[in-house]
Design a protein around this motif. Structure first.
Motif, short mmCIF file in Angstrom:
data_model
loop_
_atom_site.label_atom_id
_atom_site.label_comp_id
_atom_site.label_asym_id
_atom_site.label_seq_id
_atom_site.Cartn_x
_atom_site.Cartn_y
_atom_site.Cartn_z
N GLU A 260 49.25 -23.53 87.21
CA GLU A 260 50.43 -23.05 86.49
C GLU A 260 51.19 -24.20 85.84
O GLU A 260 51.63 -24.10 84.70
N GLU A 261 51.35 -25.30 86.59
CA GLU A 261 52.10 -26.44 86.05
C GLU A 261 51.39 -27.04 84.85
O GLU A 261 52.01 -27.35 83.83
N VAL A 262 50.08 -27.21 84.96
CA VAL A 262 49.31 -27.80 83.86
C VAL A 262 49.42 -26.96 82.60
O VAL A 262 49.77 -27.44 81.52
N VAL A 263 49.11 -25.67 82.72
CA VAL A 263 49.07 -24.79 81.55
C VAL A 263 50.45 -24.61 80.94
O VAL A 263 50.63 -24.69 79.73
N SER A 264 51.46 -24.37 81.78
CA SER A 264 52.79 -24.14 81.26
C SER A 264 53.36 -25.38 80.58
O SER A 264 53.96 -25.28 79.51
N THR A 265 53.15 -26.55 81.17
CA THR A 265 53.63 -27.79 80.55
C THR A 265 52.94 -28.02 79.21
O THR A 265 53.58 -28.35 78.21
N ALA A 266 51.63 -27.81 79.17
CA ALA A 266 50.88 -28.04 77.94
C ALA A 266 51.31 -27.08 76.83
O ALA A 266 51.34 -27.44 75.65
N LEU A 267 51.70 -25.87 77.22
CA LEU A 267 52.04 -24.86 76.22
C LEU A 267 53.54 -24.75 75.95
O LEU A 267 53.99 -23.85 75.24
N GLY A 268 54.33 -25.64 76.59
CA GLY A 268 55.73 -25.73 76.22
C GLY A 268 56.70 -24.95 77.07
O GLY A 268 57.70 -24.47 76.54
N GLY A 269 56.44 -24.83 78.36
CA GLY A 269 57.37 -24.12 79.23
C GLY A 269 57.54 -24.84 80.55
O GLY A 269 56.75 -25.71 80.89
#
Length: 281
Positions: A260-269
């Motif tokens: 969750e942290e990886v994907v959300s950070t990469a996508l701007g959240g």
């Protein structure tokens, strides 16, 4: 505004001055700016980057700024140059651009005030503070592999030594389309403040680099993409993304993840607040 670049000229590292579309060496030799093989415009002993500084980025992450800036370190082995290839290692998916202004130190600086800091700055260049977020789960504190992997610190194309950082536009383009659009006026801490803050406890040497933060809308790019960062008065830094031919080794160390942290950070959240789930493979 005078602009100086470091290039390979007839096989030798050479400092040149840009005169329009031509680069001129001290001995009078010339080469077209588009034809030159560029090197990073400075030779730092260290590269220090601020975590959050632009208000649009803070709002995007639905967070607040700390009372003072916080920093991370990019090793000099991450250096890259104008027109250089940025490598996304095989087995990794989340390589994000971050266009920003880079401060280059001109004189040894230690224990100086923000009012004095300008006299210790050699000039400014453009940086792209790439992040390999696949390693964010294990390196979120240090950002060592996230921000410090090879090729993830392009600087250039040149060093401008008489540039006022106030009110300047910062834009990042991906394949010709605007991806980031911000201004130095949205920075909480300006260039002089950042230099003075670091120099309280860390001696800054000529050539050292401070990356001053990125606006909102950092997103992943993929092999084949062309990423350009344009800063008003500093020019345009261009790089292209390539796939690393050798996969990240699986027999040692932490592995790339899609948490969750990886994907959300990469996508701007902010993953803690938004709860974005990784897409299924």
């Amino acid at each position: 505004m005078p602009e100086y670049r470091r290039i390979l000229l007839d096989g030798a590292v050479t400092r040149v001055r840009r005169e329009g579309d031509v680069l001129v060496s001290a001995d009078g030799r010339t080469v077209g700016a588009e034809d030159a093989v560029h090197l990073p415009p400075c030779e730092p002993t260290k590269i220090i980057a601020v975590h959050l500084n632009h208000r649009s980025r803070v709002e995007e992450f639905k967070t607040t700024l700390p009372p003072a800036p916080t920093y991370f370190h990019k090793p000099t082995s991450a250096l890259n140059a104008h027109k250089g290839a940025v490598v996304r290692p095989a087995r990794c998916e989340y390589l994000n651009y971050e266009g920003e202004v880079a401060i280059v130190i001109g004189r040894t600086a230690r224990n100086i005030s923000p009012e004095e800091a300008g006299a210790y700055i050699a000039g400014y260049t453009i940086g792209n503070d790439y992040g390999l977020h696949d390693f964010r789960d294990t390196d979120a504190g240090s950002m060592l592999r996230v921000k410090g992997s090879d090729t993830l610190c392009p600087l250039g194309p040149g060093l401008v030594d008489d540039w006022d950082f106030r009110g300047k536009r910062i834009r990042t383009y991906v394949n010709g389309e605007i991806a980031q659009d911000g201004s130095t006026d949205e920075m909480e801490w300006d260039m002089h403040y950042l230099v003075a803050d670091i120099a309280r406890t860390i001696t800054l040497y000529p050539g050292d680099v401070l990356l001053s933060g990125t606006p909102a809308n950092s997103r992943p790019v993929k092999p084949g993409d062309v990423v350009e960062v344009e800063v008003e008065g500093l020019g345009r830094l261009t790089n292209h993304i390539v796939e690393g031919p050798v996969p990240i080794r699986g027999d040692v160390g932490a592995q790339p993840t899609r948490s969750e942290e990886v994907v959300s950070t990469a996508l701007g959240g902010d993953w803690e607040f938004r709860g974005i789930r990784p897409p299924k493979r």
